[in-house]
Design a protein around this motif. Sequence first.
Motif, PDB file in Angstrom:
ATOM      1  N   LYS A 122       0.947  -1.101  -0.055  1.00  0.00           N
ATOM      2  CA  LYS A 122      -0.042  -0.084  -0.056  1.00  0.00           C
ATOM      3  C   LYS A 122       0.873   1.427   0.241  1.00  0.00           C
ATOM      4  O   LYS A 122       2.067   1.230   0.554  1.00  0.00           O
ATOM      5  N   ASN A 131       1.022   5.327   1.349  1.00  0.00           N
ATOM      6  CA  ASN A 131       0.302   6.203   2.151  1.00  0.00           C
ATOM      7  C   ASN A 131       1.089   7.634   2.080  1.00  0.00           C
ATOM      8  O   ASN A 131       2.152   7.729   1.830  1.00  0.00           O
ATOM      9  N   ILE A 185      -2.714   7.305  -4.027  1.00  0.00           N
ATOM     10  CA  ILE A 185      -2.545   6.514  -3.046  1.00  0.00           C
ATOM     11  C   ILE A 185      -3.569   5.738  -2.478  1.00  0.00           C
ATOM     12  O   ILE A 185      -4.722   5.715  -3.150  1.00  0.00           O
ATOM     13  N   GLN A 207      -3.789   5.113   1.226  1.00  0.00           N
ATOM     14  CA  GLN A 207      -4.286   5.421   2.448  1.00  0.00           C
ATOM     15  C   GLN A 207      -3.675   6.748   2.955  1.00  0.00           C
ATOM     16  O   GLN A 207      -2.670   7.287   2.540  1.00  0.00           O
ATOM     17  N   ASN A 257      -3.007   9.840   5.624  1.00  0.00           N
ATOM     18  CA  ASN A 257      -2.792  10.059   6.919  1.00  0.00           C
ATOM     19  C   ASN A 257      -3.269  11.319   7.013  1.00  0.00           C
ATOM     20  O   ASN A 257      -2.533  12.096   6.830  1.00  0.00           O
ATOM     21  N   GLU A 290       5.374   0.438   8.493  1.00  0.00           N
ATOM     22  CA  GLU A 290       5.613   1.096   7.235  1.00  0.00           C
ATOM     23  C   GLU A 290       7.261   1.583   6.921  1.00  0.00           C
ATOM     24  O   GLU A 290       7.797   1.604   7.821  1.00  0.00           O
ATOM     25  N   THR A 302       3.140  -1.185   4.299  1.00  0.00           N
ATOM     26  CA  THR A 302       2.700  -0.011   3.554  1.00  0.00           C
ATOM     27  C   THR A 302       4.064   1.033   3.377  1.00  0.00           C
ATOM     28  O   THR A 302       4.989   0.851   4.270  1.00  0.00           O
ATOM     29  N   CYS A 350       5.411   4.875   2.659  1.00  0.00           N
ATOM     30  CA  CYS A 350       5.186   6.283   2.820  1.00  0.00           C
ATOM     31  C   CYS A 350       5.815   7.320   2.075  1.00  0.00           C
ATOM     32  O   CYS A 350       7.179   7.018   1.908  1.00  0.00           O
TER      33      CYS A 350
END
Length: 248
Positions: free
Chosen positions: A2, A4, A26, A28, A30, A167, A223, A225
């Motif tokens: 994923k 994020n 994306i 996810q 935040n 992550e 995930t 980032c």
Amino acid sequence: MKLNCDLGESFGAWSMGLDADIMPLIDQANIACGMHASDPDTLLRTVRLAQQHGVEIGAHPGYPDKQGFGRRPMGLSADQVYATVLYQIAAIAGVAQAQGAQVGYVKPHGALYHAMMNDEPTRRAIYQAVSDYPTPLALVMLANPNRTHFIDEVASGDYPGLTLRFEAFADRAYADNGQLLARDQPGAVHQHLDAIVAQAKTIAEQQQVTTATGNTIALAADTLCVHGDNQAALAAVKAIRHMLQGPS
């Protein structure tokens, strides 16, 4: 894997990030909850934007420090950490519920994230706040060689319903112990697109990363980032999304 991104960090007349451009790329989001950044208008707008693009909504709580953007350590007690995290989860979860959406996870921001990883009382206060929220939520933590320690910590504690997600960062440099280099260290943030995409590819395909000293360490992550606060970051997100999807 994923993808994020930290979003919803504008405040009043101050605009931060490229949320409308990043969100479609994306999985996810935040979303800042009002302590380190954001305000009610921004929070609502960002939740609706995530809904529009089918992006999972995550609470992104930080220290109550807008002036320092949540990147300065604060000497909060465990009880204060618990209260401020629970307060912020409730804020975004209430807004999301009113829009027919829900929050799926919590990812602390900035200095609070680093305190979670390095200070057990802070970490356990965050565990408790996430676990105590009436809706089951996952907690996002930094993927590093010590991940089994945190899994065991949660399993042996009284944190019903709490699950962990790990992550990795495409645009941050790593130390040999699996921690991120502090932002005030040279080379802590990768500036070149090729380096960012290469690190993302290595993490996604090989579950490892090359540290700032040239060593290779294991990095099993759920995930990935990427920060999305400028045009260069937008290009990186697009390139990483293309890489993750593979050849068409």
